[in-house]
Write a protein that holds these residues in place. Structure first.
Motif, PDB file in Angstrom:
ATOM      1  N   GLN A 106       0.842  -1.189   0.000  1.00 43.63           N
ATOM      2  CA  GLN A 106       0.000   0.000   0.000  1.00 43.63           C
ATOM      3  C   GLN A 106       0.876   1.237   0.000  1.00 43.63           C
ATOM      4  OE1 GLN A 106      -2.470   0.515   3.424  1.00 43.63           O
ATOM      5  NE2 GLN A 106      -3.223   2.509   2.774  1.00 43.63           N
ATOM      6  N   VAL A 107       0.466   2.246  -0.767  1.00 45.29           N
ATOM      7  CA  VAL A 107       1.182   3.508  -0.808  1.00 45.29           C
ATOM      8  C   VAL A 107       0.205   4.628  -0.491  1.00 45.29           C
ATOM      9  CG1 VAL A 107       0.808   3.814  -3.301  1.00 45.29           C
ATOM     10  CG2 VAL A 107       2.751   4.933  -2.186  1.00 45.29           C
ATOM     11  N   SER A 108       0.685   5.659   0.210  1.00 49.89           N
ATOM     12  CA  SER A 108      -0.152   6.803   0.545  1.00 49.89           C
ATOM     13  C   SER A 108       0.699   8.059   0.539  1.00 49.89           C
ATOM     14  CB  SER A 108      -0.820   6.607   1.920  1.00 49.89           C
ATOM     15  OG  SER A 108       0.157   6.450   2.931  1.00 49.89           O
ATOM     16  N   PHE A 149       6.500   6.537  -7.077  1.00 55.05           N
ATOM     17  CA  PHE A 149       7.067   5.583  -6.126  1.00 55.05           C
ATOM     18  C   PHE A 149       5.993   4.588  -5.689  1.00 55.05           C
ATOM     19  CE2 PHE A 149       9.417   9.490  -5.795  1.00 55.05           C
ATOM     20  CZ  PHE A 149      10.734   9.128  -5.559  1.00 55.05           C
ATOM     21  N   LEU A 150       6.364   3.305  -5.647  1.00 52.18           N
ATOM     22  CA  LEU A 150       5.453   2.266  -5.182  1.00 52.18           C
ATOM     23  C   LEU A 150       6.230   1.258  -4.344  1.00 52.18           C
ATOM     24  CD1 LEU A 150       3.553   1.685  -8.539  1.00 52.18           C
ATOM     25  CD2 LEU A 150       2.731   2.967  -6.563  1.00 52.18           C
ATOM     26  N   PRO A 151       5.673   0.813  -3.228  1.00 54.21           N
ATOM     27  CA  PRO A 151       6.385  -0.153  -2.390  1.00 54.21           C
ATOM     28  C   PRO A 151       6.220  -1.571  -2.902  1.00 54.21           C
ATOM     29  CG  PRO A 151       4.315   0.437  -1.361  1.00 54.21           C
ATOM     30  CD  PRO A 151       4.425   1.270  -2.607  1.00 54.21           C
ATOM     31  N   GLY A 152       7.231  -2.373  -2.660  1.00 59.47           N
ATOM     32  CA  GLY A 152       7.186  -3.794  -2.973  1.00 59.47           C
ATOM     33  C   GLY A 152       7.771  -4.586  -1.826  1.00 59.47           C
ATOM     34  N   PRO A 178       5.734  -3.522   3.229  1.00 55.62           N
ATOM     35  CA  PRO A 178       5.309  -2.906   1.964  1.00 55.62           C
ATOM     36  C   PRO A 178       4.130  -1.951   2.125  1.00 55.62           C
ATOM     37  CG  PRO A 178       4.480  -5.139   2.088  1.00 55.62           C
ATOM     38  CD  PRO A 178       5.333  -4.944   3.313  1.00 55.62           C
ATOM     39  N   ARG A 179       4.229  -1.049   3.082  1.00 55.22           N
ATOM     40  CA  ARG A 179       3.227   0.005   3.292  1.00 55.22           C
ATOM     41  C   ARG A 179       4.009   1.286   3.568  1.00 55.22           C
ATOM     42  NH1 ARG A 179      -1.843  -2.511   4.770  1.00 55.22           N
ATOM     43  NH2 ARG A 179      -2.568  -0.625   5.795  1.00 55.22           N
ATOM     44  N   LYS A 219       3.408  -1.909  18.306  1.00 54.45           N
ATOM     45  CA  LYS A 219       2.609  -2.728  17.412  1.00 54.45           C
ATOM     46  C   LYS A 219       2.064  -1.855  16.288  1.00 54.45           C
ATOM     47  CE  LYS A 219       1.124  -5.921  21.055  1.00 54.45           C
ATOM     48  NZ  LYS A 219      -0.040  -6.548  21.742  1.00 54.45           N
ATOM     49  N   TRP A 220       1.490  -2.519  15.298  1.00 54.90           N
ATOM     50  CA  TRP A 220       0.883  -1.783  14.194  1.00 54.90           C
ATOM     51  C   TRP A 220      -0.427  -1.170  14.668  1.00 54.90           C
ATOM     52  CZ3 TRP A 220       2.775  -0.410   9.614  1.00 54.90           C
ATOM     53  CH2 TRP A 220       1.893   0.140   8.684  1.00 54.90           C
ATOM     54  N   THR A 221      -0.527   0.151  14.617  1.00 57.87           N
ATOM     55  CA  THR A 221      -1.729   0.842  15.083  1.00 57.87           C
ATOM     56  C   THR A 221      -2.403   1.649  13.990  1.00 57.87           C
ATOM     57  OG1 THR A 221      -0.289   2.639  15.857  1.00 57.87           O
ATOM     58  CG2 THR A 221      -0.957   0.987  17.478  1.00 57.87           C
ATOM     59  N   GLY A 222      -1.824   1.700  12.818  1.00 59.37           N
ATOM     60  CA  GLY A 222      -2.435   2.448  11.726  1.00 59.37           C
ATOM     61  C   GLY A 222      -1.385   3.044  10.815  1.00 59.37           C
ATOM     62  N   ASP A 223      -1.795   3.361   9.606  1.00 60.59           N
ATOM     63  CA  ASP A 223      -0.868   3.923   8.630  1.00 60.59           C
ATOM     64  C   ASP A 223      -0.402   5.311   9.048  1.00 60.59           C
ATOM     65  OD1 ASP A 223      -0.726   1.805   6.733  1.00 60.59           O
ATOM     66  OD2 ASP A 223      -2.762   2.304   6.108  1.00 60.59           O
ATOM     67  N   LEU A 224       0.761   5.675   8.555  1.00 58.98           N
ATOM     68  CA  LEU A 224       1.401   6.929   8.932  1.00 58.98           C
ATOM     69  C   LEU A 224       0.893   8.087   8.081  1.00 58.98           C
ATOM     70  CD1 LEU A 224       5.035   5.504   8.989  1.00 58.98           C
ATOM     71  CD2 LEU A 224       3.507   5.763  10.943  1.00 58.98           C
TER      72      LEU A 224
END
Length: 357
Positions: free
Chosen positions: A19-21, A36-39, A66-67, A119-124
């Motif tokens: 995912q990209v943002s 730019f795209l993550p892989g 990959p986010r 922990k993972w709590t949400g996208d940046l």
């Protein structure tokens, strides 16, 4: 041009599809565009040249999930922020920079994490202030928001806890005409605004708008005159615009075009400063609407376009001065498609969606 598999829509955790943002379509100081795209273990980049697009270049991102979120400042530097697992199973945030179009990235360096047990709590969310300092914000493990600011010497200040409970994962950010960062944070019943009193200063709470928002439409934009506005949709799927420095309440703009995220941008139309909105429709089209910046009473309406790429698109817009607006969509598991504003035609007109070439 060679192609490579790229991202697919987001899921609820860090281990899923790429995912990209943020600003993943950028314009360098030399005027060239980059995408730019993550892989897996890498970031894939395409770069515009006089002869067309070159790429994909595969930029190493060892251990990075990959986010990835991207931001760009007035200096043209492109900042990439993501997360990676540590040896003890925790999560740390990491940061890399591209200083010049088409050149290698510098990084990835650790930013730590606001929580002791990370922990993972949400996208940046990431944004660059007027002095070129990166600001990173995210929902923390306590259900509030934490922010960390880069310093002028390249180091980082401490994490600032803005508080809050059960805030939404999506945080909107933009930089005003004085180079100060503004943050917008939503919970179930309100939207809070956080501001800086001077460059590099900690954030303080400002106005709060009592409203129920939806997660998909929640984006901030800096207009041509330096005003920061927030776009969001309410329970009735109506897109509203809130300009805190000018109005106490939000104004209705138009009905949402569909369920996808809304992406705003500024451009010139017939020589006039305008705001453009883009959103994916339920049919997998990309709809555009435009209105004179600051004159919402002029009206706005959606015009659909057909990339022919299916549903679940990622979407980015990039202003390009007198060359108009550039739009890119990314279909699930597919290749980027690009469209350009036709500045020679009257009104807001776009060409056809085309692959990078």
């Amino acid at each position: 041009m060679a192609t490579a598999p790229v991202t697919t829509p987001p899921d609820s955790g860090p281990q899923g599809s790429p995912q990209v943002s943020g600003r993943w379509l950028t314009r360098g100081r030399d005027g060239r565009l980059s995408l730019f795209l993550p892989g897996e273990q890498e970031v894939v980049r395409w770069t515009e040249h006089a002869s067309g697009w070159q790429g994909p270049d595969r930029l190493p991102a060892p251990g990075v999930l990959p986010r990835v979120t991207l931001a760009q400042g007035e200096d043209g530097y492109v900042h990439l922020v993501g997360g990676r697992r540590t040896a003890d199973g925790n999560l740390e945030l990491v940061h890399a920079v591209q200083f010049q179009t088409g050149r290698p990235m510098l990084g990835w360096t650790s930013l730590g994490h606001p929580n002791r047990i990370a922990k993972w709590t949400g996208d940046l969310t990431a944004v660059v202030d007027g002095a070129g300092r990166l600001c990173v914000a995210l929902k923390n493990g306590g259900g509030g928001v934490s922010v960390r600011l880069q310093q002028t010497n390249g180091g980082w200040g401490r994490w600032q806890d803005l508080g809050g409970r059960r805030v939404r994962e999506t945080i909107a950010a933009a930089v005003d005409g004085e180079g100060l960062v503004e943050l917008f944070v939503a919970d179930a019943t309100s939207v809070g605004r956080w501001i800086q009193e001077k460059p590099g200063a900690p954030f303080t709470a400002a106005e709060k708008l009592t409203v129920t928002t939806t997660p998909a439409v929640f984006s901030a934009l800096t207009t041509q005159d330096g005003e920061v506005v927030l776009f969001f949709s309410d329970e009735d799927s109506t897109v509203r615009r809130w300009a805190p420095g000018r109005e106490e309440d939000a104004r209705l703009l138009l009905e949402a075009a569909g369920p996808g995220p809304l992406v705003p941008a500024v451009t010139a139309i017939d020589g006039h400063p305008c705001t453009v909105l883009a959103q994916e429709t339920a049919d997998g089209e990309v709809a555009f609407a435009a209105y004179p910046t600051g004159n919402e009473d002029a009206g706005a309406w959606w015009t659909p376009t057909e990339p022919g790429a299916g549903r679940g698109l990622s979407l980015a817009l990039c202003p390009r001065g007198d060359q108009g607006l550039v739009a890119v969509v990314l279909p699930p598991g597919g290749q980027p498609l690009l469209n350009r504003q036709k500045t020679a035609e009257g009104g807001f007109a776009l060409g056809r969606w085309k692959p990078l070439d």
